[in-house]
Design a protein around this motif. Sequence first.
Motif, PDB file in Angstrom:
ATOM      1  N   SER A 150      47.848  48.200  45.875  1.00 29.52           N
ATOM      2  CA  SER A 150      47.213  47.305  44.914  1.00 29.52           C
ATOM      3  C   SER A 150      48.199  46.893  43.829  1.00 29.52           C
ATOM      4  O   SER A 150      48.229  45.733  43.405  1.00 29.52           O
ATOM      5  CB  SER A 150      45.986  47.988  44.287  1.00 29.52           C
ATOM      6  OG  SER A 150      45.379  47.156  43.328  1.00 29.52           O
ATOM      7  N   ALA A 151      49.015  47.844  43.369  1.00 31.23           N
ATOM      8  CA  ALA A 151      50.005  47.517  42.342  1.00 31.23           C
ATOM      9  C   ALA A 151      51.013  46.500  42.859  1.00 31.23           C
ATOM     10  O   ALA A 151      51.340  45.525  42.169  1.00 31.23           O
ATOM     11  CB  ALA A 151      50.721  48.788  41.894  1.00 31.23           C
ATOM     12  N   THR A 155      39.535  45.400  36.330  1.00 31.43           N
ATOM     13  CA  THR A 155      39.290  44.859  37.665  1.00 31.43           C
ATOM     14  C   THR A 155      39.796  45.798  38.747  1.00 31.43           C
ATOM     15  O   THR A 155      39.240  45.859  39.849  1.00 31.43           O
ATOM     16  CB  THR A 155      39.954  43.477  37.810  1.00 31.43           C
ATOM     17  OG1 THR A 155      39.445  42.599  36.797  1.00 31.43           O
ATOM     18  CG2 THR A 155      39.655  42.855  39.165  1.00 31.43           C
ATOM     19  N   THR A 156      40.851  46.540  38.456  1.00 32.38           N
ATOM     20  CA  THR A 156      41.378  47.512  39.418  1.00 32.38           C
ATOM     21  C   THR A 156      40.293  48.451  39.914  1.00 32.38           C
ATOM     22  O   THR A 156      40.241  48.815  41.089  1.00 32.38           O
ATOM     23  CB  THR A 156      42.500  48.346  38.765  1.00 32.38           C
ATOM     24  OG1 THR A 156      43.440  47.473  38.159  1.00 32.38           O
ATOM     25  CG2 THR A 156      43.196  49.220  39.784  1.00 32.38           C
ATOM     26  N   PHE A 157      39.398  48.835  39.005  1.00 33.32           N
ATOM     27  CA  PHE A 157      38.365  49.815  39.344  1.00 33.32           C
ATOM     28  C   PHE A 157      37.274  49.226  40.236  1.00 33.32           C
ATOM     29  O   PHE A 157      36.476  49.973  40.800  1.00 33.32           O
ATOM     30  CB  PHE A 157      37.750  50.378  38.057  1.00 33.32           C
ATOM     31  CG  PHE A 157      38.699  51.212  37.254  1.00 33.32           C
ATOM     32  CD1 PHE A 157      38.764  52.590  37.439  1.00 33.32           C
ATOM     33  CD2 PHE A 157      39.545  50.641  36.319  1.00 33.32           C
ATOM     34  CE1 PHE A 157      39.641  53.363  36.700  1.00 33.32           C
ATOM     35  CE2 PHE A 157      40.427  51.400  35.578  1.00 33.32           C
ATOM     36  CZ  PHE A 157      40.482  52.773  35.767  1.00 33.32           C
ATOM     37  N   LEU A 198      34.802  54.392  40.326  1.00 34.10           N
ATOM     38  CA  LEU A 198      34.065  53.183  40.678  1.00 34.10           C
ATOM     39  C   LEU A 198      32.962  52.886  39.659  1.00 34.10           C
ATOM     40  O   LEU A 198      32.793  51.739  39.221  1.00 34.10           O
ATOM     41  CB  LEU A 198      33.463  53.352  42.080  1.00 34.10           C
ATOM     42  CG  LEU A 198      33.149  52.091  42.891  1.00 34.10           C
ATOM     43  CD1 LEU A 198      34.400  51.241  43.081  1.00 34.10           C
ATOM     44  CD2 LEU A 198      32.580  52.485  44.254  1.00 34.10           C
ATOM     45  N   THR A 199      32.228  53.896  39.252  1.00 32.82           N
ATOM     46  CA  THR A 199      31.078  53.704  38.366  1.00 32.82           C
ATOM     47  C   THR A 199      31.497  53.319  36.952  1.00 32.82           C
ATOM     48  O   THR A 199      31.083  52.281  36.416  1.00 32.82           O
ATOM     49  CB  THR A 199      30.223  54.984  38.317  1.00 32.82           C
ATOM     50  OG1 THR A 199      29.824  55.339  39.641  1.00 32.82           O
ATOM     51  CG2 THR A 199      28.987  54.774  37.453  1.00 32.82           C
ATOM     52  N   TYR A 200      32.330  54.146  36.332  1.00 30.56           N
ATOM     53  CA  TYR A 200      32.723  53.873  34.952  1.00 30.56           C
ATOM     54  C   TYR A 200      33.700  52.704  34.873  1.00 30.56           C
ATOM     55  O   TYR A 200      33.749  51.988  33.862  1.00 30.56           O
ATOM     56  CB  TYR A 200      33.302  55.132  34.323  1.00 30.56           C
ATOM     57  CG  TYR A 200      32.292  56.261  34.265  1.00 30.56           C
ATOM     58  CD1 TYR A 200      31.114  56.119  33.537  1.00 30.56           C
ATOM     59  CD2 TYR A 200      32.489  57.452  34.964  1.00 30.56           C
ATOM     60  CE1 TYR A 200      30.170  57.140  33.491  1.00 30.56           C
ATOM     61  CE2 TYR A 200      31.555  58.466  34.931  1.00 30.56           C
ATOM     62  CZ  TYR A 200      30.391  58.307  34.193  1.00 30.56           C
ATOM     63  OH  TYR A 200      29.454  59.313  34.155  1.00 30.56           O
ATOM     64  N   GLY A 201      34.451  52.495  35.940  1.00 29.74           N
ATOM     65  CA  GLY A 201      35.329  51.328  35.979  1.00 29.74           C
ATOM     66  C   GLY A 201      34.556  50.026  36.025  1.00 29.74           C
ATOM     67  O   GLY A 201      34.951  49.031  35.400  1.00 29.74           O
ATOM     68  N   LEU A 203      45.738  54.554  38.776  1.00 32.68           N
ATOM     69  CA  LEU A 203      44.449  54.849  39.397  1.00 32.68           C
ATOM     70  C   LEU A 203      44.568  55.842  40.543  1.00 32.68           C
ATOM     71  O   LEU A 203      43.625  56.589  40.821  1.00 32.68           O
ATOM     72  CB  LEU A 203      43.797  53.545  39.883  1.00 32.68           C
ATOM     73  CG  LEU A 203      42.358  53.647  40.377  1.00 32.68           C
ATOM     74  CD1 LEU A 203      41.475  54.334  39.337  1.00 32.68           C
ATOM     75  CD2 LEU A 203      41.808  52.273  40.693  1.00 32.68           C
ATOM     76  N   GLY A 204      45.706  55.866  41.222  1.00 25.40           N
ATOM     77  CA  GLY A 204      45.886  56.857  42.278  1.00 25.40           C
ATOM     78  C   GLY A 204      45.706  58.271  41.751  1.00 25.40           C
ATOM     79  O   GLY A 204      45.050  59.108  42.371  1.00 25.40           O
TER      80      GLY A 204
END
Length: 420
Positions: free
Chosen positions: A362-363, A119-121, A85-88, A72-73
């Motif tokens: 986060s990872a 969930t990460t997103f 954020l939106t599509y995640g 995601l980074g």
Amino acid sequence: MKRGQNNEEQNSGTIPRDIILFFAYALASNIAFGAFSLLYNLYLIQLGYQEDWIGVVNAVSTASLAVSAVVLGRLLRRYGSWACLTYGTALYLLTSLAVTFAETRFSILATVTLQGIATTFLFVPLMPFVLDHAPPRRRDTVAAVALSLTSVSATLGNLVAGWIPSILHRLFGLATPSLPAYRTALLVSILLCALALPPMFAMQQAKTRPLPPTDQRERERADPSSRRRMRRYLVAFVLAGALLSLGNGAVLPFFNVFLATLGLPTRTIGLIYAGTSLFGALCGLLGPTLARRLGPLPAVTLIRFAPIPFFGFLAFWQTAPLAILAFLFRSISISMAWPIDSTLIADVLPDTQRANAFGFRSAAWNIGFACSSLLAGYIIVDHGYRPVFVSYAFFCTLAVIYTAVALSEHPAARRTRLPD
């Protein structure tokens, strides 16, 4: 003209329209997450599984979240925080729907893996969005409000998960606890969570990725002579998150089941989760004020340490009032500490490293959480809950001490200022 107006809003310190819409997003974004946090373990119990399998499920879900956090980074740097954020969030809704209907071991592991990736997103792009689009003078306040609203959102999810089964029992005579009642509650939470998407699509400036910073301060912080020091701070943020995850992963996936073993019904557990989350959200708004007066590092050290003694006592004295108190202080600690942590990352690291910091942190959190919850599930089945409460106290204390030492030399960590 729009770009100029946006820059004027940024420099004036006023809250842009897109940030107001972002607050609306935050208020709905965690409803399904809150419902799953409260109910899904109990849902698995209704399917006939025990804590050891619950530990496996949580480990697989969290491990998949960790893998996606690393990637995601790069996605944040390429596509921007709005798109992630939106599509995640849309992906999270679809995968949560799949989890709700999974019953066999294989289908459960497959769907929670996908849900973990999605969930990460929900979480990692949250603070990059604030850093990208909030006025610099209001970043700490916007971060605190946004994270508090996500806590309120999770509270709504807790309430949905806790009360829907009871309402179904009263209206239709549906047995509770039961698989149909729990599944219906999860589906309702997913539907409510979908209300988070319209505000994101209504945004204007946030859909366009902001230009990279070009001011002198950013160039100095990204200078080759300081890269080694920046890497050291990056490692400090990541390792601190990993240590915290080892303690939290041993306790949090099983805490609702622990409350149930103390004789508390699902409705009461829902109220506990909702009440502590809401109170934590309100306290979270005080985080920036405390950081301004004490300095970010002393403030976050004090806040992180607050719940540790309660879990230490809980290892030897397992009563419902003490369990509720420990969970309350943990909710307060999370809500107050995350905005301070996030703005501290922005102050300490250059823009080129922030996405990496949030992604790798986060990872690390999720890898540690996955390993800890996997081991804790088997320990609980064989030895009860005492060892996991000791683990929480030990690793969280270690994380607090390490963070205080690792960041103590940076001026931004102890800078104090009066409220604007």
